[in-house]
Design a protein around this motif. Structure first.
Motif, PDB file in Angstrom:
ATOM      1  N   GLY A 188     -12.125   3.152  -4.854  1.00  0.00           N
ATOM      2  CA  GLY A 188     -11.385   3.701  -3.737  1.00  0.00           C
ATOM      3  C   GLY A 188     -11.975   3.127  -2.462  1.00  0.00           C
ATOM      4  O   GLY A 188     -11.451   2.193  -1.868  1.00  0.00           O
ATOM      5  N   ILE A 189     -13.120   3.648  -2.049  1.00  0.00           N
ATOM      6  CA  ILE A 189     -13.818   3.157  -0.858  1.00  0.00           C
ATOM      7  C   ILE A 189     -15.041   2.331  -1.238  1.00  0.00           C
ATOM      8  O   ILE A 189     -15.285   1.274  -0.676  1.00  0.00           O
ATOM      9  N   MET A 244      -9.557  13.311   0.375  1.00  0.00           N
ATOM     10  CA  MET A 244      -8.594  12.541  -0.401  1.00  0.00           C
ATOM     11  C   MET A 244      -7.688  11.742   0.528  1.00  0.00           C
ATOM     12  O   MET A 244      -7.337  10.588   0.246  1.00  0.00           O
ATOM     13  N   SER A 245      -7.314  12.326   1.650  1.00  0.00           N
ATOM     14  CA  SER A 245      -6.472  11.640   2.631  1.00  0.00           C
ATOM     15  C   SER A 245      -7.235  10.505   3.303  1.00  0.00           C
ATOM     16  O   SER A 245      -6.672   9.431   3.563  1.00  0.00           O
ATOM     17  N   ILE A 246      -8.511  10.737   3.610  1.00  0.00           N
ATOM     18  CA  ILE A 246      -9.339   9.684   4.209  1.00  0.00           C
ATOM     19  C   ILE A 246      -9.434   8.484   3.269  1.00  0.00           C
ATOM     20  O   ILE A 246      -9.324   7.330   3.688  1.00  0.00           O
ATOM     21  N   ALA A 268       0.826  -1.211   0.000  1.00  0.00           N
ATOM     22  CA  ALA A 268       0.000   0.000   0.000  1.00  0.00           C
ATOM     23  C   ALA A 268       0.858   1.257   0.000  1.00  0.00           C
ATOM     24  O   ALA A 268       0.430   2.310  -0.501  1.00  0.00           O
ATOM     25  N   LEU A 269       2.068   1.162   0.545  1.00  0.00           N
ATOM     26  CA  LEU A 269       2.950   2.323   0.642  1.00  0.00           C
ATOM     27  C   LEU A 269       3.793   2.516  -0.615  1.00  0.00           C
ATOM     28  O   LEU A 269       4.511   3.508  -0.744  1.00  0.00           O
ATOM     29  N   GLN A 277      -7.685   2.861   2.066  1.00  0.00           N
ATOM     30  CA  GLN A 277      -7.156   1.858   1.144  1.00  0.00           C
ATOM     31  C   GLN A 277      -5.918   1.140   1.668  1.00  0.00           C
ATOM     32  O   GLN A 277      -5.471   0.162   1.054  1.00  0.00           O
ATOM     33  N   PHE A 278      -5.385   1.574   2.782  1.00  0.00           N
ATOM     34  CA  PHE A 278      -4.218   0.897   3.349  1.00  0.00           C
ATOM     35  C   PHE A 278      -4.565  -0.530   3.776  1.00  0.00           C
ATOM     36  O   PHE A 278      -3.881  -1.488   3.397  1.00  0.00           O
ATOM     37  N   TRP A 279      -5.635  -0.702   4.532  1.00  0.00           N
ATOM     38  CA  TRP A 279      -5.936  -1.991   5.156  1.00  0.00           C
ATOM     39  C   TRP A 279      -6.372  -3.066   4.162  1.00  0.00           C
ATOM     40  O   TRP A 279      -6.328  -4.253   4.487  1.00  0.00           O
TER      41      TRP A 279
END
Length: 299
Positions: A206-207, A157-159, A125-126, A164-166
């Motif tokens: 995205g979400i 956008m940050s949220i 993700a990073l 999307q990290f998890w």
């Protein structure tokens, strides 16, 4: 802007702790999701993205404020209901940015970075672009135009990025059915990172996964088709600089080769990855259709 903190920076300790927990989990259950050199490359790409973000974010903020201050059609107040609106507006923008990033080589040149790992874990993700932040924001320019405050846009956008990290994990098989039906999940996003023909250019969410279902790009993870991560043609390097810029080099090499027309030079920038001017193109849709044909033949 003081009202809208950079939540990504605050989330860094969470990222680290989550990766440690995932590593312990994968070792315990013998899930071979991690490779040390690959993870170091992903972390290096993430650090580079954050450092370059100080410059690219300045470009984005300037563009958003320029439109908001000079051309906005309405003024949307900062309120609970406007955050609901921007949640959907941002997610819609992300879907189209993400989809175009797979269908136009100019955008793929930066996005390919995120798909270059042949492993799938939270460190993946990073693995973020070093170049995309300077121009991909154009998909969000309509938001300040209709009156959303730039600070709200950047926060949402940050949220979205934090959410999307998890989903970059093999440790979670499936979420509850109602959740899988509405939201992007590890299962849906594993498909997106697959190089299997049936999985190529699917699940750009995205979400909310509803956009893929609405616009015909949804593909469920198949029990009999294990995801093979990476690219159709893997780059086979752990060098962060090569990961960041190799596709840019290859794209411009194709576009500025000798003895092709100006139209074809431009096509190498705007056509999908894999397009060739001599008619020998093999695109994602071609590979998918061949896979489906072979599958029907096997049945």
């Amino acid at each position: 802007m003081q009202e809208f903190p950079n939540i990504i920076l605050y989330a860094i300790p969470f990222f680290i702790v989550s990766m440690v927990v995932e590593i312990i989990y994968t070792i315990k259950f013998n899930i071979k999701s991690y490779n040390t050199r690959d993870s170091v490359t992903s972390l290096s790409m993430g650090i580079g993205n954050v450092l370059l973000g100080f410059f690219s974010k300045a470009v984005v903020i300037a563009a958003f404020y320029f439109i908001y201050d000079n051309f906005r059609l309405f003024t949307i107040p900062i309120s609970w209901w406007s955050f609901i609106l921007i949640f959907f507006a941002d997610d819609f923008s992300y879907y189209w940015f993400h989809r175009v990033s797979h269908e136009c080589r100019l955008f793929w040149a930066s996005h390919v970075v995120h798909h270059s790992s042949q492993k799938y874990n939270l460190s993946t993700a990073l693995r973020q672009t070093w170049s995309g932040g300077f121009y991909t924001f154009i998909f969000w320019l309509w938001l300040p135009l209709i009156g959303f405050h730039p600070g709200m846009i950047l926060l949402q956008m940050s949220i979205s990025l934090l959410y999307q990290f998890w989903i970059h994990t093999e440790a979670i098989h499936k979420m509850p059915k109602w959740f899988e039906a509405i939201f992007n999940t590890p299962s849906h996003h594993r498909v997106h990172h697959g190089s299997n023909p049936i999985y190529l250019d699917r699940n750009h969410a995205g979400i909310l996964i509803i956009w893929d279902k609405l616009f015909g790009t949804f593909q469920e993870e198949l029990e009999d088709e294990k995801v093979v991560y990476g690219l159709v043609s893997n780059i086979s390097t752990f060098n962060p600089v090569k990961v960041a810029f190799l596709e840019w080099y290859l794209m411009f090499k194709d576009a500025f080769r000798q003895k092709i027309s100006i139209k074809n030079r431009l096509n190498y920038l705007i056509k999908p990855p894999g397009w060739k001017h001599d008619g020998t193109s093999i695109l994602s849709d071609d590979l998918r259709q061949q896979w489906l044909k072979n599958k029907q033949h096997d049945v």
